[in-house]
Motif scaffolding. Structure first.
Motif, PDB file in Angstrom:
ATOM      1  N   THR A 113       0.839  -1.190   0.000  1.00 22.02           N
ATOM      2  CA  THR A 113       0.000   0.000   0.000  1.00 22.02           C
ATOM      3  C   THR A 113       0.877   1.244   0.000  1.00 22.02           C
ATOM      4  O   THR A 113       1.790   1.367   0.822  1.00 22.02           O
ATOM      5  CB  THR A 113      -0.928   0.033   1.227  1.00 22.02           C
ATOM      6  N   PHE A 147       0.356   4.911   0.845  1.00 17.73           N
ATOM      7  CA  PHE A 147      -0.713   5.584   1.586  1.00 17.73           C
ATOM      8  C   PHE A 147      -0.755   7.067   1.239  1.00 17.73           C
ATOM      9  O   PHE A 147       0.214   7.802   1.466  1.00 17.73           O
ATOM     10  CB  PHE A 147      -0.484   5.407   3.090  1.00 17.73           C
ATOM     11  N   ASP A 189      -6.892   4.646  -0.099  1.00 14.89           N
ATOM     12  CA  ASP A 189      -5.787   3.952   0.569  1.00 14.89           C
ATOM     13  C   ASP A 189      -6.134   3.666   2.028  1.00 14.89           C
ATOM     14  O   ASP A 189      -5.824   2.601   2.555  1.00 14.89           O
ATOM     15  CB  ASP A 189      -4.508   4.787   0.475  1.00 14.89           C
ATOM     16  N   ALA A 231      -8.675   0.810   2.086  1.00 16.60           N
ATOM     17  CA  ALA A 231      -8.056  -0.477   1.759  1.00 16.60           C
ATOM     18  C   ALA A 231      -7.190  -0.982   2.906  1.00 16.60           C
ATOM     19  O   ALA A 231      -7.240  -2.166   3.259  1.00 16.60           O
ATOM     20  CB  ALA A 231      -7.226  -0.330   0.485  1.00 16.60           C
ATOM     21  N   LEU A 232      -6.399  -0.090   3.510  1.00 18.06           N
ATOM     22  CA  LEU A 232      -5.521  -0.511   4.597  1.00 18.06           C
ATOM     23  C   LEU A 232      -6.315  -0.895   5.837  1.00 18.06           C
ATOM     24  O   LEU A 232      -5.945  -1.832   6.558  1.00 18.06           O
ATOM     25  CB  LEU A 232      -4.517   0.598   4.920  1.00 18.06           C
ATOM     26  N   HIS A 243       1.677  -7.993   4.685  1.00 18.00           N
ATOM     27  CA  HIS A 243       1.395  -6.777   3.910  1.00 18.00           C
ATOM     28  C   HIS A 243       2.445  -5.708   4.223  1.00 18.00           C
ATOM     29  O   HIS A 243       2.961  -5.647   5.351  1.00 18.00           O
ATOM     30  CB  HIS A 243      -0.003  -6.238   4.249  1.00 18.00           C
ATOM     31  N   VAL A 303       3.353  -1.482   3.990  1.00 22.50           N
ATOM     32  CA  VAL A 303       2.951  -0.093   3.778  1.00 22.50           C
ATOM     33  C   VAL A 303       4.225   0.707   3.527  1.00 22.50           C
ATOM     34  O   VAL A 303       5.079   0.819   4.407  1.00 22.50           O
ATOM     35  CB  VAL A 303       2.196   0.482   4.988  1.00 22.50           C
TER      36      VAL A 303
END
Length: 673
Positions: free
Chosen positions: A345, A347, A352, A355-356, A456, A458
């Motif tokens: 992601t 951000f 965003d 989704a996060l 995941h 970021v």
């Protein structure tokens, strides 16, 4: 007499033929053209030989009688057909609806394409099913220029009805709407062809400029063009307060509670504040219109116009470029492949955040790469969430501590410990070497050999100013700081201004700079809007920025804050009121820069309270950090000290050398309980 009889024998066939021709001409004219006057001239029917006067008179008399007889016959036929037509309609109206539709043939046929169909001589009449919607259909379709109506077949009886006297009611032919008719609701919104004030970008800077323009020119028409689907909104809550909301529908409402408990939306104004693009040219008092989902891809500076991604052109009188920036990514992540990119992601926007938020509720581990403002804020927010779930939150960065590029090392290390207490596993001095996808996990290998497996990533590694229009517009991009190079009035050309993250401006106090913070977007957008209306004011108001690591630790900063500069910090023991939550309760706003004004602070009176004894080691409850360049203060951080920014702004503006910064720190009253 014998001679007359001989002539009559010769003329009789001609008279009969003339009568038949006349009758047929009259019927054809009445049915196809609706004209009773369509009589064939007698001169065209004369084929007999020239004779004496008596013979000619008799010939004319016979032809005239034949024509008169044909006209009377045609008139009686038409009247009879009309009466039968009216009687037929009355009979239809008196029958039940189902019986009518089952028995009567339809008079109207729908043809998608092709020529006018041939008329039949069979008496037919439209059914009620076809007639009833005729008037509404015509009314609905009238405004549409692209609406197509199918051809209508008229029978002899309907043609005859067109010849009915004015006193008799006329029955309109039914209209059938084809599938080619255009639904006005589904048609794309009208895009204005010209905007007196055109603002490219839909962020904070654009909204601040629009508000400033309208304040100085109440009747101004301002058009904002943004590639985002949303109306202008503030970005700071996306990494702060929204994550601490206890409302499960926060991703839909985008409403949050500030640290002071007050609720608000991230949108600057509700939709009712704006005018629609369709009403842009006709709005009596002007207004602000937002064209969402559209991107400016080309700019013609000489022609004063721009081109959108759908090839639409919009001309302008004055234009603001406030395109902001796009999040950076690590090259090792970009090269890692599609699977890794799907689990990464960047951000920046509302989408965003949504989704996060969804991802963080459905995975076991999340890793934030980056130790700056955004990375540290997200780490603390997700760390708080992990206390109520089994989510593992990891933060890694190349610096020795959180916000190591901004804070002096001792304060950066102290901040890192605070982040760890929020439930975050911090990995400092981490340089990413490779990223791979293996066994349903993202595997991050650091240069020192450490391996981190996560679900995941970021990436919060900075922002790249959006300068896509530089080439087509012929605008200069600064080689050192990036962004469009503008003067102190934020002007790139005679009728083009730049504000926000994309502007590399000349600060009359601190030199050329580029700033990526909310308050700078507000200040620069406001100044650009004023200058677009003729103010000609230079940039002198030092914007501030702030960061909150949850509701208990926060700071406000101004000027150049770079950990590579010499710093002097003066600290005091914090109290319960020295927190971001207490600060918002006192100021009444969660976006603290909203309480800022451009007024210069008066010379503050230093506190008479003597400075306390030195604090214990690593006790940085609240304080002031001064950043120096050539022994002059060029930046100030107020650590858990709030609502003192006008004082800091005046110190930087004065640009004086101070012998004892401990005395300057007293101006902020940090030693008062």
């Amino acid at each position: 007499m014998l001679k007359s009889k001989t002539v009559w024998k010769k003329l009789a066939p001609l008279a009969r033929a003339s009568s038949t021709v006349c009758r047929h001409n009259v019927r054809r004219a009445a049915f196809n053209n609706g004209r009773r006057q369509a009589l064939v001239p007698t001169a065209h029917m004369s084929t007999g030989p020239a004779g004496g006067g008596g013979e000619n008179q008799l010939y004319i008399l016979l032809v005239g009688a034949a024509c008169l007889g044909g006209g009377v016959y045609a008139y009686r036929t038409i009247k009879g057909d009309q009466q039968r037509y009216q009687d037929r309609l009355s009979e239809i109206a008196s029958r039940p609806f189902k019986e009518t539709t089952d028995i009567l043939p339809k008079a109207t046929e729908v043809h998608d394409q092709g020529s006018e169909p041939e008329a039949t001589e069979k008496e037919t009449a439209p059914s009620e099913e076809e007639m009833s919607p005729a008037a509404p259909a015509i009314e609905k379709l009238a405004p549409s220029e692209t609406t197509e109506v199918s051809p209508v077949i008229l029978t002899e009886s309907s043609a005859a009805s067109a010849e009915s006297p004015a006193t008799e009611p006329a029955v309109p032919p039914p209209v059938v709407v084809t599938e080619s008719a255009v639904d006005p609701a589904s048609s794309p919104p009208k895009i204005p062809s010209h905007a007196p004030y055109l603002l490219i970008g839909g962020g904070t800077a654009s909204f601040a400029a629009a508000r400033s323009i309208r304040a100085r020119d109440p009747g101004a028409r301002v058009l904002i063009v943004t590639d985002e689907p949303d109306l202008p909104y503030m970005r700071p809550p996306l990494s702060k307060e929204l994550w601490f909301s206890d409302d499960p529908s926060v991703t839909d409402t985008l409403r949050f509670k500030q640290w002071n408990g007050k609720e608000r939306s991230i949108y600057f104004q509700p939709p009712s504040f704006y005018i629609s693009p369709e009403d842009f040219d006709s709005a009596e008092n002007g207004g602000v219109a937002v064209l969402t989902g559209k991107k400016v891809v080309h700019m013609d500076v000489r022609g004063n116009k721009v081109q959108l991604n759908d090839s639409t052109e919009i001309s302008y009188d004055k234009c603001l470029i406030a395109t902001g920036g796009v999040p950076r990514n690590l090259q090792v992540i970009e090269r890692a492949g599609e699977e890794v990119m799907k689990k990464t992601t960047l951000f920046r926007k509302i989408d965003d955040f949504k989704a996060l938020d969804k991802v963080s509720r459905n995975i076991q581990s999340i890793t934030i790469v980056g130790g700056g403002f955004l990375g540290s804020e997200l780490a603390c927010a997700l760390g708080r969430r992990s206390n109520d779930s089994e989510l593992e939150v990891i933060q890694m960065f190349p610096e020795k501590g959180n916000m190591g590029k901004v804070l002096p090392e001792y304060l950066s290390n102290w901040t890192t410990e605070k982040v760890k207490k929020e439930g975050v596993k911090v990995i400092a001095e981490a340089l990413v070497k490779t990223v791979t996808y293996k066994d349903d996990k993202v595997e991050i290998i650091l240069k020192d050999g450490r391996v981190v497996k996560t679900d995941h990533i970021v990436a919060a590694v900075g922002l790249e100013p959006n300068v896509d229009l530089a080439k087509s517009a012929g605008l200069e991009v600064d080689a050192d700081f990036g962004g469009y190079r503008v003067n102190a009035e934020l002007q790139a050309r005679s009728n083009i201004w730049v504000a926000g993250d994309a502007a590399c401006f000349y600060d009359i106090r601190l030199g050329r700079r580029r700033v990526e913070h909310h308050d700078h977007a507000v200040v620069s957008g406001r100044l650009a809007g004023e200058n677009m209306t003729g103010a000609s004011k230079p940039y002198w108001h030092q914007s501030m920025f702030w960061s909150d690591l949850g509701p208990d630790v926060g700071y406000e900063a101004i000027g150049i804050v770079d950990s590579s500069l010499p710093t002097v910090g003066v600290f005091a023991k914090a109290t319960a009121k020295d927190t971001p939550k207490a600060a918002t309760e006192q100021s009444g706003t969660g976006i603290r820069s909203e309480s800022e004004t451009e007024e210069v602070a008066t010379v503050p009176v230093a506190s008479l309270t003597p400075a306390p004894s030195p604090l214990e080691k690593d006790d940085y409850g609240k304080g002031v950090i001064f950043y120096l360049r050539d022994k002059v203060v060029v930046g100030i951080i107020l650590w858990n000290v709030f609502n003192r920014m006008p004082i800091a702004r005046k110190i930087i503006k004065d640009g004086e050398e101070h012998a004892d910064l401990n005395e300057v720190a007293k101006l902020f009253n940090i030693h008062e309980d």
